[in-house]
Design an enzyme around this catalytic site. Structure first.
Site, short mmCIF file in Angstrom:
data_model
loop_
_atom_site.label_atom_id
_atom_site.label_comp_id
_atom_site.label_asym_id
_atom_site.label_seq_id
_atom_site.Cartn_x
_atom_site.Cartn_y
_atom_site.Cartn_z
N TYR A 80 0.83 -1.20 0.00
CA TYR A 80 0.00 0.00 0.00
C TYR A 80 0.87 1.26 0.00
CZ TYR A 80 -3.63 -3.37 1.38
OH TYR A 80 -4.48 -4.45 1.46
N HIS A 139 0.13 -11.93 0.97
CA HIS A 139 -0.90 -11.05 0.37
C HIS A 139 -1.73 -11.79 -0.68
CE1 HIS A 139 -1.70 -6.51 -0.33
NE2 HIS A 139 -2.78 -7.20 -0.50
N LEU A 222 -17.25 -2.70 2.50
CA LEU A 222 -18.19 -1.66 2.04
C LEU A 222 -18.29 -1.66 0.52
CD1 LEU A 222 -16.90 1.20 4.38
CD2 LEU A 222 -18.66 -0.51 4.85
N ILE A 266 -12.62 -5.03 7.91
CA ILE A 266 -11.60 -3.98 7.97
C ILE A 266 -11.93 -2.83 7.00
CG2 ILE A 266 -9.67 -5.30 8.90
CD1 ILE A 266 -8.83 -5.89 5.95
N SER A 269 -11.22 4.13 5.84
CA SER A 269 -11.65 5.49 5.62
C SER A 269 -10.53 6.44 6.02
CB SER A 269 -12.91 5.80 6.44
OG SER A 269 -13.23 7.17 6.25
N ASN A 278 -18.32 3.80 11.32
CA ASN A 278 -18.05 2.37 11.19
C ASN A 278 -17.92 1.72 12.57
OD1 ASN A 278 -18.09 2.81 8.46
ND2 ASN A 278 -15.86 2.88 8.22
N1 LIG Z 1 -5.83 -8.62 0.99
C1 LIG Z 1 -6.17 -7.95 -0.09
O1 LIG Z 1 -5.86 -8.34 -1.23
C2 LIG Z 1 -6.98 -6.69 0.06
C3 LIG Z 1 -7.61 -6.13 -1.06
C4 LIG Z 1 -8.37 -4.98 -0.88
C5 LIG Z 1 -8.48 -4.41 0.38
N2 LIG Z 1 -7.81 -4.96 1.46
C6 LIG Z 1 -7.90 -4.37 2.80
O2 LIG Z 1 -9.25 -4.15 3.12
C7 LIG Z 1 -9.47 -2.77 3.40
C8 LIG Z 1 -10.87 -2.36 3.02
O3 LIG Z 1 -11.09 -2.49 1.62
P1 LIG Z 1 -11.12 -1.22 0.64
O4 LIG Z 1 -10.30 -0.14 1.23
O5 LIG Z 1 -10.76 -1.69 -0.70
O6 LIG Z 1 -12.65 -0.81 0.55
P2 LIG Z 1 -13.86 -0.58 1.58
O7 LIG Z 1 -13.41 -0.53 2.98
O8 LIG Z 1 -14.93 -1.54 1.20
O9 LIG Z 1 -14.37 0.88 1.12
C9 LIG Z 1 -13.58 2.00 1.28
C10 LIG Z 1 -14.37 3.19 0.78
O10 LIG Z 1 -15.50 3.44 1.61
C11 LIG Z 1 -15.51 4.80 2.05
N3 LIG Z 1 -16.06 4.79 3.40
C12 LIG Z 1 -15.56 4.13 4.47
N4 LIG Z 1 -16.37 4.26 5.53
C13 LIG Z 1 -17.39 5.06 5.14
C14 LIG Z 1 -18.54 5.57 5.79
N5 LIG Z 1 -18.82 5.26 7.06
N6 LIG Z 1 -19.38 6.37 5.06
C15 LIG Z 1 -19.12 6.67 3.77
N7 LIG Z 1 -18.05 6.21 3.10
C16 LIG Z 1 -17.19 5.40 3.78
C17 LIG Z 1 -14.10 5.28 1.95
O11 LIG Z 1 -14.05 6.65 1.66
P3 LIG Z 1 -13.60 7.76 2.74
O12 LIG Z 1 -12.12 7.63 2.91
O13 LIG Z 1 -14.00 9.03 2.07
O14 LIG Z 1 -14.36 7.49 3.99
C18 LIG Z 1 -13.60 4.49 0.74
O15 LIG Z 1 -13.93 5.15 -0.45
C19 LIG Z 1 -8.35 -2.09 2.60
O16 LIG Z 1 -8.17 -0.75 2.96
C20 LIG Z 1 -7.21 -3.00 2.90
O17 LIG Z 1 -6.67 -2.77 4.18
C21 LIG Z 1 -7.10 -6.11 1.30
#
Ligand SMILES: NC(=O)c1ccc[n+]([C@@H]2O[C@H](COP(=O)([O-])OP(=O)(O)OC[C@H]3O[C@@H](n4cnc5c(N)ncnc54)[C@H](OP(=O)(O)O)[C@@H]3O)[C@@H](O)[C@H]2O)c1
Length: 310
Positions: A80, A139, A222, A266, A269, A278
């Site tokens: 990241y 990963h 999300l 996880i 934001s 959250n």
């Molecule tokens: N192992 C893997 O291959 C892998 C792949 C993808 C992700 N991950 C992990 O999983 C985590 C979560 O997945 P993700 O980041 O892809 O997506 P996510 O958590 O599903 O969504 C993140 C999005 O939601 C918004 N958001 C968060 N809380 C909110 C709320 N209460 N109200 C409105 N909008 C909200 C954020 O914007 P704002 O910043 O504007 O709030 C951002 O645009 C990652 O950050 C990472 O640590 C792991």
């Protein structure tokens, strides 16, 4: 490995010490791992953080808002922002009691072997400003044999650099292979994509993991703010549940994942208000009827599908 009875004892003891018997009507805040330890069920993701999309201090403040609200788990990775997310986490946790935090990072598949894993791990620790990880994940699966990665992970556990390890993006076939590797059964989690609009793991991977008490760490809970599935945030079912709880549709998506007591979520934001929204989801769990309403609006497939990934 510690048996279930021992693990329950550890949980009771911890709750008693902190005087934290969960109030009636709340969901459990922690999940028990195969090694008998417990892990928080709600964390903060960090993908796309530390990239300069928002000011560094604002993103650090968002993570600190979560820590101050009791969200102790942070998920990051060497990938990241090319280490920038780990540096952000390092700055955010500065001044907090390390023992109260639960830090997870991930190694690139091409670094997950004898030649590079230790170097990657030590670099992650330096960026995070800590001398151990609570959990280290592969990963995704690359060309390094699983047995070599497991050997390196186990050595890092023996040397005190990580408390335990797990994997990410491994499907059922990969997990079966992992279990055939010596000490592969020490794997503590599989971090995979899971949200209301993507439920393929419920067909095969999730029941298999449950049979081995290996929790899922749900990433993209999300659906990346609804972007990963059309119609999710506008759905009548989501809005009905949101109205009943005073939730936003985004909180409903998180509540859906957390309704399952062995799931870790996880959400990421960079905005303090969103992090706090959250965190509040754990205090207002869905009823089984609400869960069913959502489930029927976005059913799991009825046949095995390839693992969804981001
Ligand atoms: N192992 C893997 O291959 C892998 C792949 C993808 C992700 N991950 C992990 O999983 C985590 C979560 O997945 P993700 O980041 O892809 O997506 P996510 O958590 O599903 O969504 C993140 C999005 O939601 C918004 N958001 C968060 N809380 C909110 C709320 N209460 N109200 C409105 N909008 C909200 C954020 O914007 P704002 O910043 O504007 O709030 C951002 O645009 C990652 O950050 C990472 O640590 C792991």
């Amino acid at each position: 490995m510690v048996g279930d009875v021992h693990a329950d004892d550890a949980r009771d003891d911890r709750n008693t010490r902190r005087g934290e018997t969960p109030p009636h009507g709340t969901t459990p805040q922690e999940v028990t791992l195969p090694d008998g330890s417990v892990m928080p069920r709600l964390g903060m993701g960090t993908w796309y953080l530390g990239e300069g999309r928002r000011p560094f201090d604002d993103e650090a403040a968002a993570l600190r808002a979560g820590l101050d609200a009791g969200v102790r788990l942070i998920d990051t990775a060497e990938m990241y922002a090319d280490g920038g997310a780990e540096r952000l986490v390092g700055a955010a946790i500065d001044g907090y009691d390390r023992g109260s935090l639960y830090l997870v990072s991930k190694v690139y598949p091409h670094n997950a072997g004898r030649r590079h894993l230790r170097r990657s791990l030590e670099a992650s620790l330096r960026r995070l400003g800590t001398d151990y990880l609570d959990m280290y994940l592969l990963h995704w699966r690359g060309s390094v044999p699983l047995r070599e990665t497991v050997d390196c992970m186990e050595r890092a556990v023996d040397d005190g650099l990580i408390r335990r390890w797990g994997v990410s993006n491994l499907d059922l076939h990969d997990m079966r292979e992992l279990m055939d590797v010596s000490r592969g059964s020490h794997c503590c989690v599989d971090q995979v994509l899971y949200h209301l609009g993507s439920r393929g793991i419920e067909v095969d991977l999730l029941p298999w993991l449950r049979g081995r008490h290996i929790p899922v760490m749900a990433y993209c809970p999300l659906a990346q703010a609804g972007r990963l599935r059309d119609g999710l945030l506008g759905s009548a079912a989501v809005h009905e549940v949101a109205a009943a709880h005073g939730f936003t549709p985004m909180q409903v998506l998180l509540a859906f994942v957390l309704h399952q007591p062995d799931m870790i979520a996880i959400p990421r934001s960079g905005v303090p208000e969103h992090v706090l929204a959250n965190a509040a989801v754990l205090d207002s769990p869905l009823s089984d009827a609400e869960y069913e309403l959502l489930s029927q609006a976005f059913p799991a497939p009825d046949h095995p599908v390839p693992l969804d990934m981001e």
